[in-house]
Design a protein around this motif. Structure first.
Motif: not given
Length: 159
Positions: A110-127, A129-137
């Motif tokens: 579960g922590s791995a899934v949460a980390l994967m979500f968080g790092w992708s959200l972070l990367a999308a935001g830094r790139s 992307h909108s908040g909605r797109a970042s959540v989707g990523i």
């Protein structure tokens, strides 16, 4: 704040590998092997992935200093190792606290899934992307982690 230094994609790759290896742990004896296997596998994967990155970037770019290019690729892809060990650390801390191995494995996954979500959200935001797109990523990345959990359930059902 725990975050990949510069390469969230590498952190997601490494975390997926770590989670896949953790998913195979089913008893205390296997935990000892996992403590060695996960970091060793991540190191080998990091070297192989860095070499492939070098082949793509370094050779394609025609850099005259191939060794410098290879060192750059190794440094660029080190996030495969640096944050990917966090689910293993979660597993070890829980096991050391006396949590049953099966429960500790599920929490680590579960922590791995949460980390994967968080790092992708972070990367999308830094790139940018909108908040909605970042959540989707982020959710797409979490889905990969969820597939690892499905694999664990399937393997356990077959054994």
């Amino acid at each position: 704040m725990v975050e990949p230094s510069h390469n969230a994609a590498g952190a997601v790759h490494g975390t997926a590998i770590c989670a896949a290896l953790i998913a195979t742990v089913q008893e205390q004896d296997k935990l000892i092997a996992t403590i060695v296997t996960v970091p060793a596998t991540l190191l080998v994967y990091w070297i192989a992935f860095s070499h492939a990155h070098f082949l793509h970037e370094g050779i394609a770019g025609g850099s005259p200093s191939w060794l410098r290019g290879l060192r750059h690729s190794l440094a660029e892809e080190f996030s495969i190792v640096e944050n990917a060990l966090l689910p293993l650390i979660v597993l070890l801390l829980l096991a050391a606290a006396g949590v049953p191995i099966d429960t500790a494995v599920w929490i680590a996954l579960g922590s791995a899934v949460a980390l994967m979500f968080g790092w992708s959200l972070l990367a999308a935001g830094r790139s940018g992307h909108s908040g909605r797109a970042s959540v989707g990523i982020g959710l797409t990345s979490a889905l990969v982690g969820a597939l690892i959990i499905v694999l664990k359930v399937a393997v356990k059902a077959l054994s």
